[in-house]
Enzyme design. Structure first.
Site, PDB file in Angstrom:
ATOM      1  N   GLU A  66       2.630   8.161  -6.884  1.00  0.00           N
ATOM      2  CA  GLU A  66       1.922   7.030  -6.297  1.00  0.00           C
ATOM      3  C   GLU A  66       2.301   5.710  -6.959  1.00  0.00           C
ATOM      4  OE1 GLU A  66      -2.534   6.170  -4.548  1.00  0.00           O
ATOM      5  OE2 GLU A  66      -2.204   7.840  -5.913  1.00  0.00           O
ATOM      6  N   ASP A  81      -2.211  -1.037   4.689  1.00  0.00           N
ATOM      7  CA  ASP A  81      -2.921   0.246   4.653  1.00  0.00           C
ATOM      8  C   ASP A  81      -2.751   0.987   5.975  1.00  0.00           C
ATOM      9  OD1 ASP A  81      -5.032   2.172   3.685  1.00  0.00           O
ATOM     10  OD2 ASP A  81      -6.117   1.311   5.366  1.00  0.00           O
ATOM     11  N   ASP A 113       0.854  -1.188   0.000  1.00  0.00           N
ATOM     12  CA  ASP A 113       0.000   0.000   0.000  1.00  0.00           C
ATOM     13  C   ASP A 113       0.883   1.229   0.000  1.00  0.00           C
ATOM     14  OD1 ASP A 113      -2.306   1.498  -0.001  1.00  0.00           O
ATOM     15  OD2 ASP A 113      -2.557   1.471   2.152  1.00  0.00           O
ATOM     16  N   ASP A 121      -2.997  -2.572  -3.091  1.00  0.00           N
ATOM     17  CA  ASP A 121      -4.180  -1.774  -2.774  1.00  0.00           C
ATOM     18  C   ASP A 121      -4.323  -0.689  -3.837  1.00  0.00           C
ATOM     19  OD1 ASP A 121      -6.278  -0.428  -1.703  1.00  0.00           O
ATOM     20  OD2 ASP A 121      -5.369  -0.025   0.234  1.00  0.00           O
TER      21      ASP A 121
END
Length: 735
Positions: A550, A709, A516, A584
C-alpha cells in the site's frame, strides 16, 4: 495576509476525555533492530515486522524499520527461523515526533485492550478503521435480534496523544452485528445473500477466532477431502481439533482464504465450523428477501433507525463509559469531561456556473449552464426494451442545459435491446463501430437484474474509447434523479458543470493533486490521481501504477505529478508556483521525497497533506434547549487547528436529519511544506464543496480525493489497466 482574524470563532466539544500526562518511564522503550536472512520484497517489510511483534512474548510496536518494547525481550524470543533481533539499548520517545507519538499511542492502545479483555462479560476486537470495539456478549448485550441475527451494544474506543504528551480516550457508540448461525445454517436460510467474510466458531491456540475471506460452497464431503500436507482427511483434521462427529458428518466443504494473504490459496473448511461475519449490508438484504415476514422486516428497519444516534446521545453515553474506564483501568476517580476546544468557522466556497455566474449548488446549472463544455454528441443504448426514446426527464434536462450554454446536442445515435449482439466478438465490434462514428459517451438504460453484465459492457466500451453512464429504468426518473444521471453523463463527456472562485491569498496552491490506492487483495492499484486548478478546473485523472504494497512508489508519484504539471503548463502557459498534494490515508515514509526534491530544483513550492477518514472522532457544540445543556453537531465548515501536531480536524458534511445520525469529521495532517494550517484548511474545505456529479450534495472528501478514491475502485474492478489507454483523461469515468 492574516486569515484567522477574518474567521468566526467557535467553541467545539470532542468525544475525547483527558486521562493523564505521560511520565518519563512511559516515554522510555527498548529498541531492537531486525536482521532478515533474506531481504523482504518491496512492500513486505512492514507486514513482516508487524508479525514478528506478536512473537516476542511482550507488547511490541514497529517504529520505522525497528521494533520497540516496554519490557526487555527474553533471549529465547530474539530469533525466528528467518529473522533475528539485535538490542540497540533504550530509546527516549518524544511526542512531538509523529512516528514516536504514533508508536506510543499503539502501546497505550495495547495496554487498554489487555485490561478491557479481562472481563468475561465483554469482548474486545480491533476495529477495521483503527482503535478497539468493546462489546457486551450474551443476552445482556443484545439490543435487537431476529431470525439469525443480533445487534449488540458496544463502544468504539481509541486513545490519542497530543504533542505535549497528554493522553486522551476517544469513545463513541458502536453497534456490533452478529449471527449465532453457522455458515451452513445461513446458506440454507438465505442462499441468495452473499458472504464476504467468515470466522471460525471455535477458539484457536491463541484463544481467538480466526477470520477468513469467503470463497465458495461445495457439495463435497469432509471425509473425501485429503489434506496432503498432513496425511489425513479434512474430517480427521477437524475431529482432532475438537469438532464433534455430528458437526463433521453434517457439514459440507466450503473454501476460504486468509484475509492477510494477498496470494493465499483457497483452503478447505467445514460449513458448520464457520460463522458469517454479519454486516449492515447483509442485514439490509435480509429485509429485501421475499421469504422474510413483514414483522421481521419492520424489526430490521428499526435497527437502522436506532443505530443512527445523534451527537447528543453519543457524547452522553461516551461520558459514562469514559468515567467507568478512568476508574477501573486508570484508577482515576474524578468524572470524565468531554474536551472543549477553540475552533473556527470557515466561509463557504463560491461556486460558479457558465460565464462565472454564482450558484448555491450544482443543481443550479440547469438554469445557468455549465462552466465548461465537453462533447456534444451522445449515444443512447436501451437494454430494457426496444423504445428509442430517451428517458423523458433526462432528455428535458440535457436540452435545458444545452440551451443555457447556447449550443445544440446531437442525440440521434440510439440503439435498443434488439440491436445489441449476444456474441462477445460482435459486442466488441458494436462499440468500436459507435466509436468510429464519433460517439465517445453513451447513456445505457438497463435493469439491475438484466442478463447483460454491466461490468463487461463498461470494459468493452472503454476498450473502444467510450465512457458509459448507467441508469435503471424503474422507478421512472423524477427531475432530481434525472439531474444526477445527466450530471454523470456530462462529466463522463468531459464537461465541467461547476468551478470555484479561487481563494484570494498569495500563498494558495494553484495545482492540487489527489492520490489514492485500491486493492483486490492480491495487488494494490496505487497512484490513482486526479487534479484540479485553484479554481476547480479539472486536469483529469492519471493511470495508476500496480504495486505490491500500500506504499506508493516514489517514482510513480513523480511521473504522475510531472504529467499533470505539463498539463498545467499547456493551459496556463507557465509552471505552477505551488502544489498541494493530498494523500488519502497515511503517508508512508519516503513516498513523496523524490517529488519534493525534484520540485525544489524547479523552485516550485509544495505541501503534502494526508486526509484521514477515521481518527477525528466527533465534533459537537454545546447549546441550551428548554434550560438544559445538550449537544448538536458542529456546523459544516467548523475546524480545529492543532499547530503542535501540524494537523487540523474539520466538518465537511452534515447529517440528513438534525435528530438522527451524526457526522464524521476528517483529520488532516500536514506532512510537508510551509503553508499555514488555516489556508490549507480553507482550500481543503472548499474542495469538499466542489461536487460536479451531484446536484444537491457536497463531498465528505476534497473533490480531488473523492475522484481519486472512486477511480482507484473503478480501476480495481476493471482489472485490465491496459484498456484505459484508449480513453480520454478528461472523461471522469468513475463518477
Amino acid at each position: 495576509m492574516d486569515l484567522l482574524s477574518n474567521l468566526r470563532r467557535s467553541s467545539i466539544v470532542l468525544n475525547r476525555f483527558y486521562v493523564k500526562s505521560l511520565s518519563q518511564s512511559d516515554l522510555t522503550a527498548y529498541e531492537y533492530r531486525c536482521i532478515f536472512k533474506k531481504t523482504p520484497e518491496l512492500g513486505d517489510e512492514k507486514r513482516l515486522l508487524a508479525s514478528i511483534c506478536y512473537k516476542l512474548g511482550a507488547i511490541a510496536v514497529r517504529i520505522g524499520s525497528n521494533i520497540i518494547t516496554k519490557e526487555a525481550v527474553r533471549p529465547e524470543k530474539l530469533q525466528g527461523h528467518d529473522w533475528q533481533l539485535v538490542q540497540m539499548g533504550t530509546k527516549q520517545l518524544d511526542c512531538r515526533n509523529d512516528a514516536h507519538r504514533c508508536a506510543l499511542e499503539t502501546f497505550e492502545r495495547k495496554f487498554l485492550e489487555r485490561d478491557l479483555s479481562a472481563s468475561s462479560q465483554t469482548e474486545v476486537r480491533k476495529a477495521a478503521e483503527g482503535g478497539l470495539i468493546w462489546w457486551v456478549v450474551g443476552a445482556k448485550g443484545i439490543e435487537k435480534s431476529g431470525n439469525g441475527w443480533e445487534v449488540h451494544r458496544g463502544r468504539r474506543i481509541d486513545v490519542s496523544l497530543d504533542a505535549e504528551g497528554n493522553l486522551y480516550l476517544e469513545i463513541d457508540i458502536h453497534h456490533r452485528f452478529y449471527t449465532p448461525w453457522t455458515v451452513h445454517q445461513w446458506l440454507e436460510q438465505y442462499p441468495e445473500i452473499p458472504l464476504s467474510y467468515v470466522r471460525n466458531n471455535y477458539l484457536d491456540e491463541r484463544h481467538g477466532f480466526i477470520n477468513w475471506q469467503y470463497g465458495r460452497f461445495t457439495q463435497e464431503r469432509p471425509q473425501d477431502i485429503l489434506l496432503d500436507c498432513l496425511g489425513m482427511s479434512l474430517a480427521e483434521y477437524h475431529l482432532n481439533k475438537g469438532a464433534t462427529e455430528e458437526e463433521v458428518q453434517q457439514s459440507y466443504v466450503v473454501y476460504v482464504k486468509p484475509i492477510s494473504w494477498r496470494k493465499g490459496k483457497l483452503t478447505a473448511h467445514l460449513s458448520r465450523r464457520l460463522s458469517p461475519s454479519l454486516t449492515m449490508e447483509m442485514l439490509a438484504k435480509v429485509a429485501e428477501d421475499s421469504t422474510v415476514c413483514d414483522r421481521e422486516k419492520r424489526e430490521i428497519r428499526a435497527v437502522f433507525k436506532s443505530i443512527k444516534q445523534s451527537i447528543n446521545q453519543r457524547l452522553q453515553e461516551a461520558q459514562k463509559t469514559a468515567s467507568w474506564i478512568l476508574t477501573k483501568t486508570y484508577g482515576i476517580s474524578s468524572p470524565a469531561i468531554a474536551l472543549s476546544c477553540d475552533g473556527y468557522l470557515l466561509p463557504a466556497a463560491k461556486l460558479l456556473a457558465a460565464n462565472k455566474q454564482p450558484v448555491s449548488k450544482t443543481a443550479d446549472i440547469r438554469n445557468k449552464g455549465c462552466a465548461k463544455i465537453g462533447e456534444t454528441s451522445f449515444g443512447y443504448l436501451n437494454l430494457y426494451n426496444n423504445q428509442l426514446q430517451y428517458p423523458l426527464e433526462v432528455h428535458k434536462c440535457l436540452l435545458e442545459i444545452a440551451n443555457k450554454n447556447n449550443l445544440q446536442l446531437s442525440l440521434d445515435q440510439r440503439r435498443v435491446l434488439s440491436d445489441y449482439p449476444q456474441d462477445d466478438l460482435d459486442q466488441q465490434m458494436f462499440w468500436q463501430t459507435w466509436s468510429s462514428q464519433g460517439i465517445k459517451t453513451v447513456l445505457v438504460v438497463m435493469p439491475w437484474d438484466s442478463h447483460h453484465d454491466k461490468q463487461k459492457i463498461r470494459i468493452q466500451a472503454i476498450q473502444a474509447g467510450i465512457a458509459t453512464q448507467f441508469m435503471v429504468p424503474l422507478p421512472k426518473a423524477d427531475k432530481y434523479k434525472a439531474l444526477n444521471v445527466t450530471l454523470g453523463l456530462l462529466c463522463k463527456a468531459g464537461w465541467q458543470p461547476i468551478q470555484l472562485e479561487s481563494v484570494d491569498h498569495p500563498e494558495v496552491a494553484d495545482l492540487i493533486i489527489g492520490f489514492d490506492t485500491g486493492t483486490n487483495r492480491e495487488l494494490y492499484y496505487g497512484t490513482s490521481a486526479f487534479a484540479v486548478l485553484a479554481d476547480g478546473q479539472s486536469l483529469g485523472w492519471e493511470l495508476p501504477a500496480v504495486q505490491r504494497g500500500e506504499t506508493f512508489s516514489g517514482q510513480a508519484i513523480w511521473q504522475t505529478v510531472s504529467k499533470l504539471i505539463i498539463k498545467f503548463y499547456q493551459i496556463c502557459q507557465r509552471y505552477p508556483q505551488k502544489l498541494l498534494l493530498m494523500r488519502d490515508g497515511l503517508v508512508q515514509e519516503g513516498e513523496f521525497q523524490q517529488t519534493i526534491e525534484l520540485l525544489k530544483e524547479r523552485k516550485i513550492a509544495v505541501d503534502v497533506i494526508s486526509v484521514r477518514k477515521s481518527g477525528a472522532g466527533r465534533m459537537g457544540q454545546e447549546i441550551y434547549e428548554n434550560g438544559q445543556l445538550v449537544y448538536r453537531d458542529a456546523a459544516i465548515g467548523s475546524v480545529i487547528l492543532q499547530p503542535a501536531e501540524r494537523s487540523f480536524i474539520m466538518v465537511t458534511s452534515q447529517p440528513v436529519s438534525k435528530t438522527i445520525g451524526s457526522i464524521r469529521p476528517l483529520r488532516i495532517v500536514h506532512e510537508y511544506g510551509s503553508t499555514d494550517l488555516e489556508l490549507l484548511a480553507l482550500q481543503t474545505y472548499h474542495l469538499t464543496q466542489l461536487h460536479p456529479a451531484s446536484g444537491f450534495r457536497s463531498c465528505r472528501l476534497p473533490w480531488v480525493l473523492h475522484l481519486a478514491d472512486r477511480s482507484s475502485k473503478e480501476f480495481q474492478r476493471i482489472g485490465q489497466i491496459s484498456v484505459l489507454q484508449n480513453i480520454s483523461r478528461d472523461k471522469l469515468i468513475a463518477v
